[in-house]
Each structure stands twice: as structure tokens, then as C-alpha cells.
Design a protein around this motif. Sequence first.
Motif, PDB file in Angstrom:
ATOM      1  N   THR A   1      91.332 108.220  85.265  1.00 50.73           N
ATOM      2  CA  THR A   1      92.544 108.795  84.675  1.00 50.73           C
ATOM      3  C   THR A   1      92.531 110.322  84.776  1.00 50.73           C
ATOM      4  O   THR A   1      93.553 110.953  85.087  1.00 50.73           O
ATOM      5  N   GLY A   2      91.377 110.915  84.508  1.00 52.02           N
ATOM      6  CA  GLY A   2      91.257 112.363  84.590  1.00 52.02           C
ATOM      7  C   GLY A   2      91.572 112.897  85.973  1.00 52.02           C
ATOM      8  O   GLY A   2      92.246 113.934  86.121  1.00 52.02           O
ATOM      9  N   HIS A   3      91.114 112.196  87.004  1.00 49.34           N
ATOM     10  CA  HIS A   3      91.386 112.641  88.369  1.00 49.34           C
ATOM     11  C   HIS A   3      92.867 112.491  88.730  1.00 49.34           C
ATOM     12  O   HIS A   3      93.414 113.308  89.486  1.00 49.34           O
ATOM     13  N   ILE A   4      93.527 111.474  88.189  1.00 47.21           N
ATOM     14  CA  ILE A   4      94.970 111.322  88.412  1.00 47.21           C
ATOM     15  C   ILE A   4      95.726 112.486  87.775  1.00 47.21           C
ATOM     16  O   ILE A   4      96.613 113.094  88.396  1.00 47.21           O
ATOM     17  N   PHE A   5      95.356 112.843  86.532  1.00 49.83           N
ATOM     18  CA  PHE A   5      96.013 113.945  85.840  1.00 49.83           C
ATOM     19  C   PHE A   5      95.776 115.270  86.573  1.00 49.83           C
ATOM     20  O   PHE A   5      96.665 116.118  86.650  1.00 49.83           O
ATOM     21  N   LYS A   6      94.579 115.425  87.103  1.00 46.63           N
ATOM     22  CA  LYS A   6      94.276 116.650  87.850  1.00 46.63           C
ATOM     23  C   LYS A   6      95.151 116.754  89.098  1.00 46.63           C
ATOM     24  O   LYS A   6      95.699 117.822  89.418  1.00 46.63           O
ATOM     25  N   ALA A   7      95.310 115.638  89.829  1.00 41.63           N
ATOM     26  CA  ALA A   7      96.148 115.630  91.033  1.00 41.63           C
ATOM     27  C   ALA A   7      97.593 115.985  90.685  1.00 41.63           C
ATOM     28  O   ALA A   7      98.253 116.748  91.408  1.00 41.63           O
ATOM     29  N   ILE A   8      98.099 115.461  89.552  1.00 35.54           N
ATOM     30  CA  ILE A   8      99.464 115.780  89.113  1.00 35.54           C
ATOM     31  C   ILE A   8      99.572 117.270  88.774  1.00 35.54           C
ATOM     32  O   ILE A   8     100.558 117.935  89.125  1.00 35.54           O
ATOM     33  N   GLY A   9      98.553 117.808  88.094  1.00 34.51           N
ATOM     34  CA  GLY A   9      98.553 119.223  87.751  1.00 34.51           C
ATOM     35  C   GLY A   9      98.605 120.105  88.991  1.00 34.51           C
ATOM     36  O   GLY A   9      99.376 121.074  89.053  1.00 34.51           O
ATOM     37  N   PHE A  10      97.820 119.771  90.005  1.00 32.62           N
ATOM     38  CA  PHE A  10      97.820 120.555  91.239  1.00 32.62           C
ATOM     39  C   PHE A  10      99.175 120.453  91.949  1.00 32.62           C
ATOM     40  O   PHE A  10      99.649 121.427  92.540  1.00 32.62           O
ATOM     41  N   TYR A  11      99.774 119.270  91.888  1.00 32.91           N
ATOM     42  CA  TYR A  11     101.094 119.090  92.498  1.00 32.91           C
ATOM     43  C   TYR A  11     102.105 120.057  91.882  1.00 32.91           C
ATOM     44  O   TYR A  11     102.903 120.680  92.602  1.00 32.91           O
TER      45      TYR A  11
END
Length: 398
Positions: free
Chosen positions: A241-251
Motif C-alpha cells: 500500500t505504501g508503494h502505491i501511495f508513493k507512486a500516486i504522490g510522484f504522479y
Amino acid sequence: MMKSQLTEGKFLVYSTMAIVLLLGIHLFQEQINTFYNPNNYVGFHTLLESFSISTSSAIMLYGLKNYGKSGSSQMLLLSFTFLVVGTLDMLHTLTFKGMPFFLTESSVAKATWFWVSARAIQAVLILAILVLPNWKLKKDYRFPMYLLAFLMIGAIGTVVFTFEKSLPLLVIEGKGTTLLKNGIEYFVCFVQFLALIFTLYKYHMERSETKLAIALALFFLLLTSLIFTIYRSVFDLDNFTGHIFKAIGFYYILKGFYFKKGEFERAEMEHQKLINDLPGFIFKAAKKGNQFVFTYGAGELLQQLHIEKDELIGRPLKEVFAANPTIIHEYCQLALNLQDKTVFEMEHLDKTLLISIKPVFEEFEQEVVIGSVIEMTGFYQEPAMKGRNKKRSKFAVM
């Protein structure tokens, strides 16, 4: 140009959905784990991190290109930040437990140290980008900044690869994160929270969608750091979940800077239209060899002087002002020698032109002048000028 559609309402909806999703995953974690297979995680982790690394590369290249045109300290720092962060994320991905041999055996310790290094640097430098003034740099600092970036990456990589077993534990597989790991993540959260508050304040003042997108990115990255204080295994659902949130943040960081690009493009179009409609003519010329060559020119007077704008760039000033080639060259050189503005009149194509030339120093050009041309034909015969007995000066150094 990417059309912006992010609004305050959507910001609140996306933020709320992120929190609800996070709570839902924890409330129903036992049920989700029945079909969540940790054996697939290394592949999904690589995909998610590849997205983040690609996004870092895009932001880095955007900053590099923008800096080349503007000399903006903000763009240079942005490019530096995401070069370091993207490279550390790549090392984090390559050394993640379960990945093939890369210099040494992959391990939880190496991947986690690369992770916290990237997050700490990312948080501090993004705050600096948002808070520090945006200076126009007079010199090209790309080489020293990129050298510093690679030295920083090399130093971190050397320490992690060489002293992996001597470094403090950050994660105990099956038990969770250590006090040191949580302390680093909470520090990152605090810095990101400051950046978020500052960005929302700037949005309140400017109503800029760039700021709103970056604020949303910071919100997701803040949640990411919080998530990475509670996982028990690098393969568990919380880590995923943390890695998904990080990818969204970078987007949203990338999207924010594309909003900014759109704002710059609109401002540039308005600025260019204003210049093209000027009753005079402005230009910029660089000294190449023994002559001054146009690097820019715009204004309504160009048409009256029978000069095509598209054919102007790269042509010597002597060639364009062929009626008085020596005068224009001498005054350009005089402005450079005196390091001051020169103003003079010149007859050209039955027109009287008032020309002002000023030296300017830029990061990639050492001898450059900018100038303005105004038509003065018939000016001294105007009623307002009659009877003043003003002596016309052919030239002046000011």
C-alpha cells in the motif's frame, strides 16, 4: 498542453478517499490477505518503483531543460533533487529482497537504507524548493550540481554496500520497523507536513493549480511515510500500500509541474503577443567573431523596415542595417566597452530611428547586447516640439 482539471473539491475528495482506503485496508486486512499473495510482491514492487523512477527522470529532465532557458535556481535544485532521489530509488529496487544479485546479495537492510536515504533527501529538498527564493543564476551551475549529486549517491551507495552489516537495523523481518526507522520516517513526515502547510498557504494566496497538485502529492507522500512505520514484513500488504501511495504522490508532483508548464506557456503567449504589437522593435545580439549577430527580435516596426522576423535570427546587425553598417557595430561595441547604455539616432530607409543599446551578461553568453529601436521620423516637426529650439543630438552615451 495538458489541461488542468484539479479543483479544491477534487483535492478534498482524493485526500478523503486516500484516508478511507488506508483505514479500509487495515480494518479488512485479514480478509484481503486471503487472496493477497506475497510471492507476487517482488514483481509488483519493481513495477511500482519503475513508475516512480521514470517519473523522477521526467521531472529531472524537465528541470534541466527549464534551467537551460531560464537560469532558475529552483529548476536547478528540482533537477538535482530528482536525480538523487530517482537513482537512490533505483538502488532500492535493485537491492530489494528477492531481486537478482546486484554487486552483492539483495537484502532487506540494503533496500531499506536506500529507501530512508531517498525519502529524507526528497523531503528536505522539496521543502527547500518550495521555500527558497527563485534566483536567476548568472553562471551555469549544472556541472558542479550534477557532480555533487553523483558524489552524494556514490557516498551513500558505498556506505550501504560496504557496511551493510555494521549499520543499525531498520527492519526486523516478521516483527516490523525499529525505533530508528520510525524516527526517520516521522522526521520525513514532519518536513512534508511543513511543506504541505506552506504549499496550501501559497495556493490560498495565488490560486495556482500547480500548488494544489503539489499539495496533493505531499499529502500522499506524507501518508506513505506513516504507512512505512507500521509494516511487519517488506512483503506484506502495508508495504505494498505504501508503494502505491508513493507512486500516486510522484504522479501528482509531475502533474503539478506540467500545470506550471501550462501557466508558463500561457504567460509566454501573452508576453509574445504584447512584444509583437509593440510600435517599436526590440532585439538581442551576441558578438561572434568581429560582428554582432541577432539572437532575438520582435516588434511591429520590423514590418515597416521590411525585415522578416523568421529570417532575422543568425543574421549580422551590419547586414540588416546595411545603410549604416559601421555605426550600429560601433555603438554595440561601445556599450560593451563602457558597460553602460548608449543611445543614438540613425537614418535608415528614409526613417529616423532612435536606438538604445545596453550590455547584458548571461550564463551561456559572455558578450551580449539588447536594444530597442523607435521610429522618430517627423518627431521634431510635431506641434509640441516646434519653437523649443532644442538642439538635436546625434548620439549620446548614458
